[in-house]
Write a protein that holds these residues in place. Structure first.
Motif, PDB file in Angstrom:
ATOM      1  N   UNK A  96       0.731  -1.061   0.090  1.00 36.40           N
ATOM      2  CA  UNK A  96      -0.039   0.005   0.051  1.00 36.40           C
ATOM      3  C   UNK A  96       0.761   1.379   0.120  1.00 36.40           C
ATOM      4  N   UNK A  97       0.734   2.201  -0.849  1.00 34.12           N
ATOM      5  CA  UNK A  97       1.411   3.445  -0.982  1.00 34.12           C
ATOM      6  C   UNK A  97       1.147   4.401   0.102  1.00 34.12           C
ATOM      7  N   UNK A  98      -0.161   4.019   0.772  1.00 35.13           N
ATOM      8  CA  UNK A  98      -0.417   4.823   1.972  1.00 35.13           C
ATOM      9  C   UNK A  98       0.156   4.755   3.116  1.00 35.13           C
ATOM     10  N   UNK A 109       0.358  -4.385   6.932  1.00 30.40           N
ATOM     11  CA  UNK A 109      -0.097  -5.803   6.245  1.00 30.40           C
ATOM     12  C   UNK A 109      -1.232  -6.214   6.972  1.00 30.40           C
ATOM     13  N   UNK A 110      -1.372  -6.229   8.273  1.00 27.63           N
ATOM     14  CA  UNK A 110      -2.606  -6.653   9.031  1.00 27.63           C
ATOM     15  C   UNK A 110      -3.960  -5.886   8.608  1.00 27.63           C
ATOM     16  N   UNK A 111      -3.633  -4.384   8.317  1.00 27.83           N
ATOM     17  CA  UNK A 111      -4.754  -3.612   8.055  1.00 27.83           C
ATOM     18  C   UNK A 111      -5.437  -4.118   6.890  1.00 27.83           C
ATOM     19  N   UNK A 112      -4.483  -4.119   5.882  1.00 27.28           N
ATOM     20  CA  UNK A 112      -4.848  -4.559   4.535  1.00 27.28           C
ATOM     21  C   UNK A 112      -5.563  -5.802   4.266  1.00 27.28           C
ATOM     22  N   UNK A 113      -5.160  -6.922   5.045  1.00 28.23           N
ATOM     23  CA  UNK A 113      -5.553  -8.144   5.121  1.00 28.23           C
ATOM     24  C   UNK A 113      -6.843  -8.095   5.943  1.00 28.23           C
ATOM     25  N   UNK A 114      -7.285  -7.420   6.896  1.00 29.25           N
ATOM     26  CA  UNK A 114      -8.471  -7.083   7.720  1.00 29.25           C
ATOM     27  C   UNK A 114      -9.547  -6.634   6.540  1.00 29.25           C
ATOM     28  N   UNK A 115      -9.387  -5.722   5.560  1.00 30.88           N
ATOM     29  CA  UNK A 115     -10.162  -5.054   4.821  1.00 30.88           C
ATOM     30  C   UNK A 115     -10.617  -6.171   3.824  1.00 30.88           C
ATOM     31  N   UNK A 116      -9.462  -6.738   3.386  1.00 29.65           N
ATOM     32  CA  UNK A 116      -9.914  -8.063   2.539  1.00 29.65           C
ATOM     33  C   UNK A 116     -10.445  -9.370   3.038  1.00 29.65           C
ATOM     34  N   UNK A 117     -10.676  -9.326   4.472  1.00 29.92           N
ATOM     35  CA  UNK A 117     -11.134 -10.341   5.266  1.00 29.92           C
ATOM     36  C   UNK A 117     -10.075 -11.631   5.084  1.00 29.92           C
TER      37      UNK A 117
END
Length: 115
Positions: A1-3, A7-15
């Motif tokens: 993520x460029x923001x 990794x955990x935040x991205x995985x959480x959004x993707x479930x």
């Protein structure tokens, strides 16, 4: 993520979980050892193939130099002296060996490219 998301935040959004990023369980120490042995064997085969190809091309280059030297000598020799001359036979033999060496080198290169 460029923001800068973790990794955990991205995985959480993707479930998803971290486990979803990998196929199957982690390899055992025995599996890792077997993979390392195979990797080393593959690398050794590649090194041997590169060495064989290099040697084949070196041989072709050596014959090219012989043909070039003999050709220069032939160019300085009178035509009458060349009739049936050993130098002429040697030149033609060197040309044939050069062609054979070049064909072998091409074959080595093709075999390595196909591997």
């Amino acid at each position: 993520c460029f923001a800068g998301c973790t990794t955990d935040a991205i995985l959480s959004v993707l479930r998803l979980s971290r486990r979803d990023l990998f196929q199957g369980p982690p390899p055992s120490p025995e599996q890792l050892a077997a993979l390392e042995v195979e990797r080393k064997a593959t690398e050794q085969r590649k090194r041997a193939a590169r060495a064989a190809e290099r040697e084949a091309w070196d041989k072709a280059c050596r014959w090219e130099a012989v043909v070039s030297a003999l050709g220069g000598k032939l160019a300085r020799t009178s035509e009458e002296a060349l009739e049936g001359d050993a130098l002429t036979r040697t030149f033609h033999d060197a040309c044939a060996r050069w062609a054979d060496a070049e064909a072998a080198a091409i074959k080595e290169s093709e075999a390595r490219a196909a591997a």
